[in-house]
Design a protein around this motif. Structure first.
Motif, PDB file in Angstrom:
ATOM      1  N   VAL A  36      58.914  55.538  -0.758  1.00 26.29           N
ATOM      2  CA  VAL A  36      57.457  55.467  -0.634  1.00 26.29           C
ATOM      3  C   VAL A  36      57.100  55.460   0.855  1.00 26.29           C
ATOM      4  CG1 VAL A  36      57.007  54.331  -2.842  1.00 26.29           C
ATOM      5  CG2 VAL A  36      57.458  52.948  -0.802  1.00 26.29           C
ATOM      6  N   PRO A  37      55.965  56.051   1.222  1.00 32.24           N
ATOM      7  CA  PRO A  37      55.565  56.103   2.634  1.00 32.24           C
ATOM      8  C   PRO A  37      55.401  54.699   3.229  1.00 32.24           C
ATOM      9  CG  PRO A  37      54.238  57.604   1.318  1.00 32.24           C
ATOM     10  CD  PRO A  37      55.009  56.757   0.356  1.00 32.24           C
ATOM     11  N   GLU A  38      55.871  54.542   4.462  1.00 28.45           N
ATOM     12  CA  GLU A  38      55.727  53.259   5.147  1.00 28.45           C
ATOM     13  C   GLU A  38      54.364  53.133   5.809  1.00 28.45           C
ATOM     14  OE1 GLU A  38      58.837  52.424   7.954  1.00 28.45           O
ATOM     15  OE2 GLU A  38      60.389  52.924   6.497  1.00 28.45           O
ATOM     16  N   THR A  39      53.779  54.263   6.150  1.00 26.07           N
ATOM     17  CA  THR A  39      52.492  54.239   6.839  1.00 26.07           C
ATOM     18  C   THR A  39      51.477  55.102   6.099  1.00 26.07           C
ATOM     19  OG1 THR A  39      52.937  56.190   8.212  1.00 26.07           O
ATOM     20  CG2 THR A  39      53.714  54.066   9.058  1.00 26.07           C
ATOM     21  N   ALA A  40      50.202  54.827   6.399  1.00 26.04           N
ATOM     22  CA  ALA A  40      49.126  55.626   5.797  1.00 26.04           C
ATOM     23  C   ALA A  40      49.241  57.084   6.236  1.00 26.04           C
ATOM     24  CB  ALA A  40      47.774  55.045   6.191  1.00 26.04           C
ATOM     25  N   THR A  93      44.770  57.825  14.021  1.00 24.76           N
ATOM     26  CA  THR A  93      44.966  56.859  12.950  1.00 24.76           C
ATOM     27  C   THR A  93      44.460  55.492  13.411  1.00 24.76           C
ATOM     28  OG1 THR A  93      47.175  56.235  13.707  1.00 24.76           O
ATOM     29  CG2 THR A  93      47.049  58.022  12.100  1.00 24.76           C
ATOM     30  N   SER A  94      44.105  54.663  12.436  1.00 26.04           N
ATOM     31  CA  SER A  94      43.678  53.305  12.726  1.00 26.04           C
ATOM     32  C   SER A  94      44.341  52.396  11.695  1.00 26.04           C
ATOM     33  CB  SER A  94      42.153  53.237  12.634  1.00 26.04           C
ATOM     34  OG  SER A  94      41.740  51.920  12.381  1.00 26.04           O
ATOM     35  N   LYS A  95      45.078  51.418  12.162  1.00 22.57           N
ATOM     36  CA  LYS A  95      45.901  50.550  11.289  1.00 22.57           C
ATOM     37  C   LYS A  95      46.785  51.437  10.396  1.00 22.57           C
ATOM     38  CE  LYS A  95      42.534  47.598   9.912  1.00 22.57           C
ATOM     39  NZ  LYS A  95      42.034  46.351   9.297  1.00 22.57           N
ATOM     40  N   GLY A  96      46.987  51.027   9.148  1.00 23.27           N
ATOM     41  CA  GLY A  96      47.819  51.850   8.273  1.00 23.27           C
ATOM     42  C   GLY A  96      49.305  51.769   8.583  1.00 23.27           C
ATOM     43  N   ARG A 125      40.419  57.008   3.989  1.00 27.75           N
ATOM     44  CA  ARG A 125      40.717  55.580   3.946  1.00 27.75           C
ATOM     45  C   ARG A 125      41.888  55.369   2.974  1.00 27.75           C
ATOM     46  NH1 ARG A 125      35.777  51.711   3.013  1.00 27.75           N
ATOM     47  NH2 ARG A 125      35.553  52.926   1.105  1.00 27.75           N
ATOM     48  N   PHE A 126      42.818  54.539   3.393  1.00 24.88           N
ATOM     49  CA  PHE A 126      43.982  54.217   2.568  1.00 24.88           C
ATOM     50  C   PHE A 126      44.039  52.712   2.357  1.00 24.88           C
ATOM     51  CE2 PHE A 126      44.766  58.209   4.616  1.00 24.88           C
ATOM     52  CZ  PHE A 126      45.356  58.979   3.635  1.00 24.88           C
ATOM     53  N   ARG A 127      44.516  52.334   1.189  1.00 22.28           N
ATOM     54  CA  ARG A 127      44.629  50.910   0.874  1.00 22.28           C
ATOM     55  C   ARG A 127      45.883  50.718   0.020  1.00 22.28           C
ATOM     56  NH1 ARG A 127      39.396  48.487  -1.827  1.00 22.28           N
ATOM     57  NH2 ARG A 127      38.554  48.987   0.223  1.00 22.28           N
ATOM     58  N   LYS A 134      48.020  53.865  -1.008  1.00 23.59           N
ATOM     59  CA  LYS A 134      47.312  54.801  -1.879  1.00 23.59           C
ATOM     60  C   LYS A 134      46.108  55.355  -1.123  1.00 23.59           C
ATOM     61  CE  LYS A 134      49.744  53.836  -5.646  1.00 23.59           C
ATOM     62  NZ  LYS A 134      50.601  54.822  -6.328  1.00 23.59           N
ATOM     63  N   TYR A 135      45.709  56.566  -1.485  1.00 25.27           N
ATOM     64  CA  TYR A 135      44.506  57.189  -0.923  1.00 25.27           C
ATOM     65  C   TYR A 135      43.293  56.590  -1.617  1.00 25.27           C
ATOM     66  CZ  TYR A 135      40.972  60.806  -0.143  1.00 25.27           C
ATOM     67  OH  TYR A 135      39.817  61.491   0.174  1.00 25.27           O
ATOM     68  N   LEU A 136      42.358  56.062  -0.812  1.00 23.39           N
ATOM     69  CA  LEU A 136      41.149  55.466  -1.395  1.00 23.39           C
ATOM     70  C   LEU A 136      40.017  56.499  -1.500  1.00 23.39           C
ATOM     71  CD1 LEU A 136      40.034  52.727  -2.505  1.00 23.39           C
ATOM     72  CD2 LEU A 136      39.072  52.384  -0.228  1.00 23.39           C
TER      73      LEU A 136
END
Ligand SMILES: [Zn+2]
Length: 140
Positions: A36-40, A93-96, A125-127, A134-136
């Motif tokens: 699974v992806p580690e980052t957004a 990018t921001s956070k993620g 936005r990802f959450r 996941k993609y929000l």
């Protein structure tokens, strides 16, 4: 499994997400479900690659339950049938990151529709959901 339709030779060639990594070292493990992806940003890239390879299941599975509407699959199919994806540029990018619960990724995805070139500019936005990115939505 829908990833079976991706030619094996693809494993060695460059990933469609323009990371300059080989597909097998980039988005393939996510598409195959072995990682699974580690980052957004990794999720963002793997979703672009999924649009490229037309992996509808992956696009549905990586959408956050909060925004997973009943017509999501149909909408994705519609997009897949009409757009030819050509290039991805990550603008920022921001956070993620690994320690975050939310994140944003700004990108431009270039595609052709009826032989006309278009640019799709979005701040996604990802959450995390149950610990997994996941993609929000596109309301970043
Ligand atoms: Zn990739």
């Amino acid at each position: 499994m829908e990833t079976e339709k991706i030619p094996r030779v693809r494993d060695e060639s460059l990933c469609p997400c323009k990371s300059r990594l080989r597909y097998r070292d980039c988005c393939r493990p996510f598409h195959m479900g072995t990682a699974v992806p580690e980052t957004a940003e990794q999720l963002m890239r793997s979703r672009y690659s999924a649009y490229f390879f037309r992996l509808t299941d992956y696009l549905v599975d990586t959408t956050h339950p909060d925004t997973k509407t009943p017509d999501l699959r149909e909408g994705i199919r519609e997009t897949l049938n009409h757009a030819l994806w050509k290039f991805l540029t990550i603008l920022g990018t921001s956070k993620g990151q690994a320690g975050d619960k939310t994140g944003k990724v700004e990108f431009i995805a270039e595609y052709y529709h009826n032989d006309v070139p278009y640019e799709h500019h979005e701040i996604s936005r990802f959450r995390r959901y149950k610990g997994v990115w996941k993609y929000l939505d596109d309301k970043g």
